[in-house]
Motif scaffolding. Structure first.
Motif, PDB file in Angstrom:
ATOM      1  N   LEU A 193       8.772   3.023  13.004  1.00 53.89           N
ATOM      2  CA  LEU A 193       9.061   2.731  12.490  1.00 53.89           C
ATOM      3  C   LEU A 193       8.744   2.091  11.000  1.00 53.89           C
ATOM      4  O   LEU A 193       7.366   2.051  11.714  1.00 53.89           O
ATOM      5  CB  LEU A 193       9.997   1.321  13.353  1.00 53.89           C
ATOM      6  N   SER A 194       8.825   1.801  10.229  1.00 52.37           N
ATOM      7  CA  SER A 194       8.223   1.127   9.078  1.00 52.37           C
ATOM      8  C   SER A 194       8.201  -0.546   9.541  1.00 52.37           C
ATOM      9  O   SER A 194       8.992  -0.910  10.186  1.00 52.37           O
ATOM     10  CB  SER A 194       9.357   1.186   7.350  1.00 52.37           C
ATOM     11  N   ALA A 195       7.481  -1.189   8.554  1.00 53.45           N
ATOM     12  CA  ALA A 195       8.094  -2.949   9.239  1.00 53.45           C
ATOM     13  C   ALA A 195       9.067  -3.960   8.274  1.00 53.45           C
ATOM     14  O   ALA A 195      10.099  -2.447   7.359  1.00 53.45           O
ATOM     15  CB  ALA A 195       7.039  -3.528   7.939  1.00 53.45           C
TER      16      ALA A 195
ATOM     17  N   ILE B 284       8.192  -7.114   4.108  1.00 58.72           N
ATOM     18  CA  ILE B 284       6.901  -7.504   4.728  1.00 58.72           C
ATOM     19  C   ILE B 284       6.135  -7.120   4.092  1.00 58.72           C
ATOM     20  O   ILE B 284       4.367  -7.739   4.817  1.00 58.72           O
ATOM     21  CB  ILE B 284       7.386  -7.686   6.143  1.00 58.72           C
ATOM     22  N   THR B 285       5.862  -5.601   4.016  1.00 59.00           N
ATOM     23  CA  THR B 285       3.938  -5.258   3.060  1.00 59.00           C
ATOM     24  C   THR B 285       3.426  -6.108   2.303  1.00 59.00           C
ATOM     25  O   THR B 285       2.819  -6.188   2.284  1.00 59.00           O
ATOM     26  CB  THR B 285       4.753  -4.073   3.825  1.00 59.00           C
ATOM     27  N   ASP B 286       4.571  -6.034   1.203  1.00 59.71           N
ATOM     28  CA  ASP B 286       4.623  -6.608   0.451  1.00 59.71           C
ATOM     29  C   ASP B 286       4.171  -8.110   0.351  1.00 59.71           C
ATOM     30  O   ASP B 286       2.748  -8.954   0.178  1.00 59.71           O
ATOM     31  CB  ASP B 286       5.034  -7.087  -0.718  1.00 59.71           C
TER      32      ASP B 286
ATOM     33  N   GLY C 135       2.921  -6.084  10.259  1.00 58.90           N
ATOM     34  CA  GLY C 135       4.415  -5.408   9.610  1.00 58.90           C
ATOM     35  C   GLY C 135       4.912  -5.136  10.545  1.00 58.90           C
ATOM     36  O   GLY C 135       6.434  -4.245  11.194  1.00 58.90           O
ATOM     37  N   GLU C 136       4.021  -3.623  10.625  1.00 58.03           N
ATOM     38  CA  GLU C 136       5.283  -2.029  11.651  1.00 58.03           C
ATOM     39  C   GLU C 136       4.875  -2.593  13.519  1.00 58.03           C
ATOM     40  O   GLU C 136       5.734  -2.891  13.445  1.00 58.03           O
ATOM     41  CB  GLU C 136       4.127  -1.648  11.703  1.00 58.03           C
ATOM     42  N   ARG C 137       4.079  -3.622  13.841  1.00 56.55           N
ATOM     43  CA  ARG C 137       4.359  -3.485  15.102  1.00 56.55           C
ATOM     44  C   ARG C 137       4.807  -4.775  15.298  1.00 56.55           C
ATOM     45  O   ARG C 137       5.707  -4.354  16.526  1.00 56.55           O
ATOM     46  CB  ARG C 137       2.934  -4.534  14.760  1.00 56.55           C
TER      47      ARG C 137
ATOM     48  N   GLY D  48      -2.050   4.631   3.906  1.00 62.87           N
ATOM     49  CA  GLY D  48      -1.894   4.179   2.081  1.00 62.87           C
ATOM     50  C   GLY D  48      -0.012   3.778   2.219  1.00 62.87           C
ATOM     51  O   GLY D  48       1.003   4.292   3.199  1.00 62.87           O
ATOM     52  N   ARG D  49       0.169   3.096   1.140  1.00 61.57           N
ATOM     53  CA  ARG D  49       1.676   2.519   0.498  1.00 61.57           C
ATOM     54  C   ARG D  49       2.902   3.329   1.071  1.00 61.57           C
ATOM     55  O   ARG D  49       1.856   4.736   0.684  1.00 61.57           O
ATOM     56  CB  ARG D  49       1.450   1.639  -0.766  1.00 61.57           C
ATOM     57  N   GLY D  50       3.885   3.077   1.918  1.00 57.21           N
ATOM     58  CA  GLY D  50       4.493   4.479   1.973  1.00 57.21           C
ATOM     59  C   GLY D  50       4.413   5.126   3.059  1.00 57.21           C
ATOM     60  O   GLY D  50       5.048   6.046   3.616  1.00 57.21           O
ATOM     61  N   GLY D  51       3.400   5.011   3.761  1.00 55.55           N
ATOM     62  CA  GLY D  51       2.842   6.152   4.813  1.00 55.55           C
ATOM     63  C   GLY D  51       3.049   6.244   5.974  1.00 55.55           C
ATOM     64  O   GLY D  51       3.308   7.251   6.550  1.00 55.55           O
ATOM     65  N   SER D  52       4.444   5.075   6.122  1.00 57.67           N
ATOM     66  CA  SER D  52       5.047   5.442   7.515  1.00 57.67           C
ATOM     67  C   SER D  52       5.725   6.816   7.503  1.00 57.67           C
ATOM     68  O   SER D  52       5.831   7.431   8.288  1.00 57.67           O
ATOM     69  CB  SER D  52       6.273   4.679   8.299  1.00 57.67           C
ATOM     70  N   ASP D  53       6.122   7.463   6.430  1.00 52.47           N
ATOM     71  CA  ASP D  53       7.004   9.200   6.598  1.00 52.47           C
ATOM     72  C   ASP D  53       5.646   9.536   7.248  1.00 52.47           C
ATOM     73  O   ASP D  53       6.207  10.567   8.353  1.00 52.47           O
ATOM     74  CB  ASP D  53       7.560   9.471   4.956  1.00 52.47           C
TER      75      ASP D  53
END
Ligand code: ASP
Ligand code: MG
Length: 454
Positions: free
Chosen positions: A35-37, A41-43, A123-125, A204-209
């Motif tokens: 999952l992403s945040a 939330i990351t921002d 955010g991801e946690r 890096g940003r968008g790195g959940s993919d």
């Protein structure tokens, strides 16, 4: 077994998140979710870093805003008051730690890349805890495991880490694989891993993919699914070309070219880990989960016109550095590029001729890069110039380099739109041809190219 990645765009607002939870319960048993945040939330976590650096008094309100967003969703999603209270306690422990980190930043007046990575990882946690507990509350066999416990190992580069695939595969084989049963729903936070020295490091940003691809490759699963709130890869941005259509099959090469060129479907690095293990990627639309989506696979399925998509990125700037005999002077490119990247500025692409090196940047970065080059000692170049407000267009289709006449047809289509090409690059890629136009000319160029090829 699948790895399924769900992005922040799908974790936005109570009704959307409730829909996603329903989909997970319906289709997710026996699979792993990265999952992403939650959306935005990351921002907020990152803005909090800069705010807390300057102003201690704002720290409680930074925390409170992020906390309330999670609690609001928790209130809606949890089935009982008791479950809600347990979750609240669990996430509040994390908010206490997070608050301490913000005070630490204020106290030391230092927001190091290391600290930025620790803070943004929350955010991801939090999203993983929230989703797993919400499903548990509904009676699902849902669990989560954190990257440090699973053993997602990185090279330790803060803000731009790369996974150590060998170590990660060994670890996940021992930590994650034995956990999986036919009805278990397992969540893993995306976006970060742990270095060999034990440091939280983000991709890096968008790195959940990319995280999801790492987990998929490490466990050699059957498929990596990316759940989004869009159909999949399109033949052009539908906002520019209303009759753009869905691309049902793409090669790894085509997908990465499109991702690099600005199609915001997939993080450009996602293909890298799965490609080696020959795992396909399926893009699925959560608003139409039985729809076709896009499949990314090894073999390109050629289309008659070769070209599958016209992609673009706006707000591109070019720094042109003039020097004679670029090809004869050893190290000139490395020294100029090194100076720029040492300052943390990302170079999007480089095109050189014998008299000029052109560096492509995001619009916001170019002036800083220009100043760096102008203040170089010794000076390696004759002069330099900046060109702003350009747009990068990429024409993508595997095999375009083997097909006679594609480039000619492409430039004819551009000329017919009465547009001037500012710069051309035939990259080393088998699947893409890039060029720059003025941003004002972007839309008619794309429409003309799309009419021509697709
Ligand atoms: N949450 C991170 C970001 O916003 C990672 C991701 O969503 O992929 O950049
Ligand atoms: Mg994303």
């Amino acid at each position: 077994m699948k790895v399924i990645k769900i992005g922040g765009g799908c974790l936005k607002g109570e009704s959307v998140v409730a829909n996603i939870l329903g989909l997970i319960a319906e289709r997710g048993r026996g699979h792993i979710f990265v999952l992403s945040a939650l959306y935005g939330i990351t921002d907020k976590l990152m803005d909090g870093v800069w705010t807390s650096l300057k102003d201690e008094e704002q720290i409680p309100s930074i925390i409170n805003e992020i906390r309330q967003e999670h609690l609001f969703l928790a209130r809606v999603l949890m089935e009982s008051e008791m479950d809600f209270n347990a979750l609240k306690q669990e996430i509040d422990n994390h908010f206490i730690t997070l608050e301490r980190y913000y005070y630490g930043i204020n106290f030391t007046r230092e927001a190091t890349p290391r600290m930025q990575d620790i803070i943004t990882s929350y955010g991801e946690r939090l999203s993983v805890i929230l989703m797993a507990r919400a499903l548990e509350s509904r009676g699902e066999n849902a669990h989560f495991i954190m990257p440090q416990d699973a053993g997602i190992v990185t090279d330790g580069r803060f803000g731009d880490a790369t996974a150590n695939m060998q170590a990660t595969s060994e670890n996940l084989g021992k930590t994650v694989k034995p956990l999986m049963t036919h009805d278990k729903i397992l969540f893993i936070p995306g976006f970060f891993g742990i270095s060999a020295a034990g440091e939280v490091t983000t991709f890096g940003r968008g790195g959940s993919d990319y995280s999801a691809a790492v987990v998929a490759a490490a466990l050699k699963v059957d498929i990596l699914e990316i759940w989004k709130d869009t159909e999949g890869f399109m033949s052009a941005d539908p906002a520019v070309v209303p009759r753009a259509n869905l691309i049902s099959v793409l090669s790894y090469e085509e997908a990465s070219e499109l991702a690099y060129a600005g199609a915001s479907i997939l993080h450009p690095r996602t293909v890298e880990p799965v490609r080696k293990s020959d795992i396909n990627i399926a893009i699925k639309n959560t608003l139409d989960p039985d729809g076709p989506g896009s499949l990314i696979t090894e073999k390109a399925v050629p289309v008659p016109g070769v070209i599958k998509s016209i992609s673009h990125a706006r707000d591109i700037a070019v720094l042109k550095v003039y020097a004679s005999g670029v090809g004869l002077r050893q190290g000139i490119l490395a020294r100029i590029a090194g100076r720029i990247s040492d300052a943390g500025i990302n170079i999007k692409s480089v095109v050189t001729s014998q008299t000029c090196i052109s560096f492509l940047f995001a619009g916001k970065d170019v002036d800083k890069a220009h100043n760096l080059i102008e203040s170089m000692h010794p000076r390696l170049h004759r002069e330099s110039e900046v060109l702003k407000d350009s747009a990068l267009i990429s024409v993508v289709g595997d095999g375009l380099h083997n097909h006679r006449g594609i480039a000619a047809r492409c430039f004819t289509a551009v000329a017919q739109a009465d547009v001037n090409i500012e710069m051309i690059s035939f990259g080393p890629s088998r699947a893409a041809l890039y060029f720059l136009v003025r941003e004002d000319d972007l839309e008619r160029t794309i429409i003309s190219l799309h009419d021509h090829f697709v």
